[in-house]
Design a protein around this motif. Structure first.
Motif, PDB file in Angstrom:
ATOM      1  N   ALA A 153     -12.467 -57.471   3.818  1.00 27.36           N
ATOM      2  CA  ALA A 153     -12.019 -57.579   2.429  1.00 27.36           C
ATOM      3  C   ALA A 153     -12.572 -56.360   1.698  1.00 27.36           C
ATOM      4  CB  ALA A 153     -12.513 -58.868   1.784  1.00 27.36           C
ATOM      5  N   TYR A 154     -11.986 -56.072   0.532  1.00 31.09           N
ATOM      6  CA  TYR A 154     -12.432 -54.911  -0.238  1.00 31.09           C
ATOM      7  C   TYR A 154     -12.061 -55.130  -1.691  1.00 31.09           C
ATOM      8  CZ  TYR A 154     -13.067 -50.000  -1.583  1.00 31.09           C
ATOM      9  OH  TYR A 154     -13.494 -48.836  -2.185  1.00 31.09           O
ATOM     10  N   ALA A 155     -12.992 -54.866  -2.574  1.00 24.56           N
ATOM     11  CA  ALA A 155     -12.767 -55.130  -3.994  1.00 24.56           C
ATOM     12  C   ALA A 155     -11.889 -54.072  -4.657  1.00 24.56           C
ATOM     13  CB  ALA A 155     -14.109 -55.216  -4.724  1.00 24.56           C
ATOM     14  N   GLY A 156     -11.794 -52.879  -4.046  1.00 21.33           N
ATOM     15  CA  GLY A 156     -10.988 -51.810  -4.627  1.00 21.33           C
ATOM     16  C   GLY A 156      -9.612 -51.717  -3.991  1.00 21.33           C
ATOM     17  N   ASP A 157      -8.944 -50.591  -4.220  1.00 19.81           N
ATOM     18  CA  ASP A 157      -7.649 -50.349  -3.580  1.00 19.81           C
ATOM     19  C   ASP A 157      -7.876 -50.137  -2.090  1.00 19.81           C
ATOM     20  OD1 ASP A 157      -4.619 -49.355  -4.021  1.00 19.81           O
ATOM     21  OD2 ASP A 157      -5.620 -48.093  -2.534  1.00 19.81           O
ATOM     22  N   ILE A 158      -7.252 -50.957  -1.268  1.00 18.04           N
ATOM     23  CA  ILE A 158      -7.572 -50.950   0.156  1.00 18.04           C
ATOM     24  C   ILE A 158      -7.185 -49.633   0.822  1.00 18.04           C
ATOM     25  CG2 ILE A 158      -5.402 -52.064   0.854  1.00 18.04           C
ATOM     26  CD1 ILE A 158      -8.939 -52.466   2.413  1.00 18.04           C
ATOM     27  N   PHE A 159      -6.103 -49.011   0.392  1.00 20.61           N
ATOM     28  CA  PHE A 159      -5.713 -47.746   1.009  1.00 20.61           C
ATOM     29  C   PHE A 159      -6.674 -46.629   0.624  1.00 20.61           C
ATOM     30  CE2 PHE A 159      -1.784 -50.194   1.230  1.00 20.61           C
ATOM     31  CZ  PHE A 159      -1.411 -49.971   2.552  1.00 20.61           C
ATOM     32  N   ASP A 160      -7.199 -46.670  -0.611  1.00 27.67           N
ATOM     33  CA  ASP A 160      -8.226 -45.701  -1.005  1.00 27.67           C
ATOM     34  C   ASP A 160      -9.485 -45.902  -0.161  1.00 27.67           C
ATOM     35  OD1 ASP A 160      -6.533 -44.680  -2.922  1.00 27.67           O
ATOM     36  OD2 ASP A 160      -7.520 -45.681  -4.616  1.00 27.67           O
ATOM     37  N   GLY A 161      -9.846 -47.170   0.080  1.00 28.07           N
ATOM     38  CA  GLY A 161     -11.021 -47.453   0.900  1.00 28.07           C
ATOM     39  C   GLY A 161     -10.856 -46.959   2.317  1.00 28.07           C
ATOM     40  N   ILE A 162      -9.690 -47.171   2.880  1.00 31.08           N
ATOM     41  CA  ILE A 162      -9.410 -46.692   4.236  1.00 31.08           C
ATOM     42  C   ILE A 162      -9.483 -45.172   4.284  1.00 31.08           C
ATOM     43  CG2 ILE A 162      -7.600 -46.481   5.979  1.00 31.08           C
ATOM     44  CD1 ILE A 162      -6.642 -49.289   5.060  1.00 31.08           C
ATOM     45  N   ALA A 163      -8.864 -44.520   3.318  1.00 27.15           N
ATOM     46  CA  ALA A 163      -8.862 -43.061   3.293  1.00 27.15           C
ATOM     47  C   ALA A 163     -10.281 -42.507   3.185  1.00 27.15           C
ATOM     48  CB  ALA A 163      -8.008 -42.560   2.134  1.00 27.15           C
ATOM     49  N   ALA A 164     -11.109 -43.146   2.363  1.00 29.38           N
ATOM     50  CA  ALA A 164     -12.493 -42.698   2.233  1.00 29.38           C
ATOM     51  C   ALA A 164     -13.257 -42.887   3.537  1.00 29.38           C
ATOM     52  CB  ALA A 164     -13.180 -43.462   1.098  1.00 29.38           C
ATOM     53  N   SER A 165     -12.997 -43.998   4.222  1.00 25.16           N
ATOM     54  CA  SER A 165     -13.680 -44.261   5.492  1.00 25.16           C
ATOM     55  C   SER A 165     -13.314 -43.230   6.540  1.00 25.16           C
ATOM     56  CB  SER A 165     -13.332 -45.661   5.997  1.00 25.16           C
ATOM     57  OG  SER A 165     -14.022 -46.647   5.276  1.00 25.16           O
ATOM     58  N   VAL A 166     -12.018 -42.976   6.696  1.00 25.36           N
ATOM     59  CA  VAL A 166     -11.611 -42.040   7.752  1.00 25.36           C
ATOM     60  C   VAL A 166     -12.055 -40.618   7.413  1.00 25.36           C
ATOM     61  CG1 VAL A 166      -9.266 -41.492   6.938  1.00 25.36           C
ATOM     62  CG2 VAL A 166      -9.757 -41.538   9.384  1.00 25.36           C
ATOM     63  N   ALA A 167     -12.055 -40.278   6.124  1.00 33.63           N
ATOM     64  CA  ALA A 167     -12.546 -38.955   5.737  1.00 33.63           C
ATOM     65  C   ALA A 167     -14.015 -38.794   6.109  1.00 33.63           C
ATOM     66  CB  ALA A 167     -12.341 -38.736   4.237  1.00 33.63           C
ATOM     67  N   TYR A 168     -14.794 -39.863   5.890  1.00 31.33           N
ATOM     68  CA  TYR A 168     -16.219 -39.785   6.211  1.00 31.33           C
ATOM     69  C   TYR A 168     -16.445 -39.652   7.712  1.00 31.33           C
ATOM     70  CZ  TYR A 168     -21.118 -40.960   6.739  1.00 31.33           C
ATOM     71  OH  TYR A 168     -22.448 -40.912   7.085  1.00 31.33           O
ATOM     72  N   VAL A 169     -15.794 -40.477   8.526  1.00 33.96           N
ATOM     73  CA  VAL A 169     -16.054 -40.397   9.968  1.00 33.96           C
ATOM     74  C   VAL A 169     -15.589 -39.056  10.525  1.00 33.96           C
ATOM     75  CG1 VAL A 169     -16.011 -42.892  10.283  1.00 33.96           C
ATOM     76  CG2 VAL A 169     -13.935 -41.578  10.717  1.00 33.96           C
ATOM     77  N   ARG A 170     -14.612 -38.440   9.877  1.00 37.16           N
ATOM     78  CA  ARG A 170     -14.176 -37.121  10.351  1.00 37.16           C
ATOM     79  C   ARG A 170     -15.184 -36.040  10.021  1.00 37.16           C
ATOM     80  NH1 ARG A 170      -7.819 -38.440   9.658  1.00 37.16           N
ATOM     81  NH2 ARG A 170      -7.520 -39.051  11.832  1.00 37.16           N
ATOM     82  N   THR A 171     -16.008 -36.249   8.981  1.00 38.08           N
ATOM     83  CA  THR A 171     -17.099 -35.293   8.747  1.00 38.08           C
ATOM     84  C   THR A 171     -18.132 -35.362   9.854  1.00 38.08           C
ATOM     85  OG1 THR A 171     -18.514 -36.812   7.466  1.00 38.08           O
ATOM     86  CG2 THR A 171     -16.821 -35.573   6.243  1.00 38.08           C
TER      87      THR A 171
END
Length: 247
Positions: free
Chosen positions: A225-243
């Motif tokens: 679950a996620y309190a914010g926009d789920i697609f924004d959360g996904i994008a932030a997650s994948v951006a981080y793991v790619r760093t």
């Protein structure tokens, strides 16, 4: 062996997926995914097949119940979608309380794995917190299970639920080794409050160390679950793991 590309568990976007499968998968492709992990495969295959094709996405792993007597349907669905590894996502918590109960689950899933191998498929298991929280002579139940199934059943370790269950996911991954073919990557306060989950890199989880402990496992982004926009959360997650060097 190199690490497979990052994926995303479609349960994360279950509401959007139910409303419009093609638009949902197209948006995940726009975020940069080339692979996704379906859930409820046997019931979802008809809607997923055209949506995956339209978005040019693959589904190398999928969650599906394998101990409900419908595994032949799961095998057929997997072949349609190009799924290589079928992962049972849930065995009730009381089935992990004794060595005998764990052995029964191990035997049943091993039988399915042997049947799957005849179709060129692999079978795995995905944990929640209770398989780690419950101990058999001091050993987390999931590790007892892993020893019983050996190499015939692979593992997808949900690293967040491992932490919630009281077992350091980095140490767990190190002990389980290459039997772990995929890991669920999520972050937050490591509590059972799913709505408190956060994008990777924004919570208490040691994501870099988790990834390093399973260098050949496929990372799968997930939010329960996620309190914010789920697609924004996904994008932030994948951006981080790619760093951290994940493709």
């Amino acid at each position: 062996m190199t690490r497979p590309p990052v994926s995303v568990q479609l349960y994360t976007v279950r509401d959007a997926l139910a409303a419009d499968p093609e638009a949902t998968l197209a948006r995940l492709a726009e975020i940069g995914f080339t692979a996704v992990e379906p859930f409820g495969l046997t019931d979802a295959v008809d809607s997923l097949e055209p949506a995956l094709r339209a978005a040019s996405l693959t589904a190398p792993t999928s969650h599906v119940s394998l101990l409900d007597g419908r595994h032949d349907e799961a095998f057929a669905a997997a072949k349609r979608l190009g799924v290589e590894t079928l992962i049972d996502p849930y065995v009730r918590d009381e089935a992990w309380s004794t060595r005998e109960a764990i052995a029964e689950t191990a035997r049943a899933l091993t039988d399915v794995a042997r049947a799957a191998a005849d179709h060129g498929l692999r079978v795995g298991y995905h944990n929640h917190w209770w398989e780690l929280e419950q101990r058999i002579d001091g050993t987390p139940a999931l590790e007892v299970f892993a020893d019983l199934v050996g190499d015939e059943v692979v593992l997808e370790v949900d690293t967040y639920w491992s932490a919630v269950g009281g077992v350091d996911p980095v140490a767990l991954l190190s002990r389980l080794g290459e039997r772990v073919v995929a890991i669920h990557v999520k972050d937050g306060p490591a509590t059972m409050e799913t709505s408190a989950q956060q994008p990777a890199g924004q919570g208490v989880m040691a994501i870099a160390e988790v990834l390093a402990a399973a260098p050949t496992a496929r990372p799968v982004i997930e939010f329960d679950a996620y309190a914010g926009d789920i697609f924004d959360g996904i994008a932030a997650s994948v951006a981080y793991v790619r760093t951290l060097g994940v493709q």
